[in-house]
Every structure is written in C-alpha cells, then in structure tokens.
Design an enzyme around this catalytic site. Sequence first.
Site: not given
Ligand SMILES: *Cc1c(COP(=O)(O)O)cnc(C)c1O
Length: 393
Positions: A79-80, A187, A208-209, A247, A332
């Site tokens: 997501a970053t 989220q 994904a995580h 890739t 963070c």
């Molecule tokens: C976890 C999170 C991110 C960042 O996701 P990454 O997988 O660490 O890049 C961005 N925005 C929100 C709201 C998140 O909870």
Amino acid sequence: MNAPDNSRIVYLDYAATTPIDAAVLEEMTGCLRESASYGNPSAIHIAGRRARWKIDAAREDLARLLGCSARCLVFTSGATEADNLAIIGAARFRAHRGRHIVTVSTEHKAVLEACAALAKEGWDVTRIDPDTDGLVSPEALADALRPDTQLVSIMHVNNETGVLQDIARLGRLCRERDVLFHVDAAQSVGKLPIDVGDWPVDLLSLTAHKFHGPQGVGALYIADRAGCGVVPLLHGGSQERRLRPGTPALALIAGLGAAARIASGRMASDLVHVRRLHDRLLGGLAGLEGIRRNGSVTSNYPGIVNISAAGVEGESLMLALEPVCVSSGSACNSQSGEPSFVLKALGRTDREAQAAIRFSFGRDTHADDVDFALRRYVAAVTRLRALAPGQAA
Ligand SMILES: *Cc1c(COP(=O)(O)O)cnc(C)c1O
C-alpha cells in the site's frame, strides 16, 4: 539471558499485519517450489505463458473482490507504493490543470509523506482535520475544494482508530467537481464489502498482508475513465501497462490472488465473527472506570478498538500486557515515544494519546484470546493506577 517465554502469545495486532492463511502459503510455496515450470512472464515460451497465466488469474481474483475489471489493477510492493503511485502519479498526470491537493491529517504516513513530497515540488496541500470522532464531514471537504484542486486522498478505515469514512458521499463531491479521488483501503479490503464499480472512486490502494496474504505485495486500482490516470514513478520495461515496470513477484502476486479469493468467500462470516469479538471486548471494559474509546462509536470497522485509560501510560501498559501483542499509538510512532498524531488530530491531549492501546483482531482470533487480553488489561490498568495515584483524571 533466557529467551522470552513465548508459550502463549495472544496476537491482537491485526492492523499492523495479519497471520498468513494456510491456503495462501500453499499457493505461494507451490509457485516457488515449481519455479522451473514458471518463466519470466514477459517471455513468449510456454514457461513464460504459465507465469503470465498465474498473474492474470490473481488479477482476476482481486478484481472479483473489488468489483472491477482486471485491467484496472496494477500490482505494487504494497500500500505504501500504491499510495505513492496514486498521489504523486495522479498529481503529475493532472499538473497542467492545477496544483492543489486535499488530504486529511489522520491519513497513513504513506499518504501524508507523498503529499509532503509534492508540496516540496510546489504543490499546495490542504490537510483537513476530522471531527473529534475522526470523521471527515462533507462540508469540511467541500470547503477545502478549490477550482485548481486535482486530487483528494481520504482513507476508508483508519489504521489506528478503525474510523470508517463515508467514501460514497465524499467521493460524490469530488466527482461533481471533476477532482480525482484516491482512497487508501489497506485496512478494509478483504474485510468490508467494497465495490469500486459502484463507488465514485478513481484510485484505491491495498496491501495483501492486511488480509492474510504475504507482506511485500499490493495493488493500485485505477478507474478506466477519461481524465483519470497516473504517471509512473519507475521507468523500465512494459510490465503492468508500463505503470510499474520490473519483473513481477510471481509467488507474492499469486499469494495476493489467493488471499482475495478466500476473502471473497468468507468476508461476511468473518465480519460477524469480528463484530462478536468487538462487542465482547467492549463489554469486558464496561466495568472499568476512566476508559475512553478513541474514534467513532457509530462508524467504524469493528476489528480495531483504540482505548485510552485515564492516568495510565501506554508504553508501561503495553509491557504489562505481555504476552498480549497490541499497539500503543501507531506502529510507526511507537519507536519515537511521541504521542500519536492521529489521536492528537482528534483533539486528544498528549497524556490521553500516550495512554492509548490499539486492540486489533480478526479471522483467527478466538473469544478466549479477547478474554485473556481483557483480564491482563484490567489488572494492568488497576495496578498502574495504584502505583501512581492521583494521576487518574
Ligand atoms: C499498512 C498500511 C499501509 C502500508 O502498507 P504496506 O504494506 O506497509 O506498504 C498504508 N496505509 C494504511 C492505512 C495501512 O494500514
């Protein structure tokens, strides 16, 4: 020194990362183990085609989860990266029309820092403050929009408080003025129903995580409509429609696809389960005095509960909670010891923000886990208050 006694860990930090699903892991290890049958997806030979087929299938699975067409999805490292590509990429795409963007002071750092990078390049950035419940009012957004506004970025579910924004309503305001609308849905994807086809949203980030997939892979949804687009941040090959060259990480992408497939099947029952745990947690806290929930009581994702206990310091509380894994403030911020900027934006004092604990849970959490955490929490708050009497407000 002895290793910490990890005989029982109660993991209630799902908003930071979730346990990987067994079937996701199976899918991924299959890709890695049989890597001799998969080539580089750019290659024309059969191994390349097999890899391409895997990636296309994952894209279809994710598209089904989001209610969009597969060609609107670009795989990223999370997501970053999706937030950065959305914000910086869309700003550059529309720079000839104007240079103003709007976001919210409680966004994830990935959004706020991407906006800050644009500000250094001469963009005007307006940060709206939410109300004390963490909600962004349509009036506040309407007030912030200007004739030169190109992009608005507002998250769906807040990672610290669980506050759920009215994306449909906020998005409509953007559409009416031909402003692009980006939503960080890291989220909520896989946990709350999302239908981007039905939403006035142009760009949407996910990772994904946060829904039982692997770390290191995510995606950006880019609406297929006139005036919407992003300029790539990276330059190289023609992968991902040239928007994200390099890739692709086959096993990670296959893992994301599997996580999406599983989420599509069990989102409704997961949500019922999470709501029960949420009610159980709040019910168990009801007897404790000086407890305040940070966020909205009416508009939230129930898998995140952020609580401040008057007169108690969050870091000491966290240590006292072991082996319960929770967060104090955001992940963070927890290294810096600074009070959470998200809670400060909700009008909390430094003391209140520092007393905050985020419980976050989900699919694999048992009622027992919540009960165990509750017992620990109530005992720790009571003990810490007794150690420092007079501090409790
Ligand atoms: C976890 C999170 C991110 C960042 O996701 P990454 O997988 O660490 O890049 C961005 N925005 C929100 C709201 C998140 O909870």
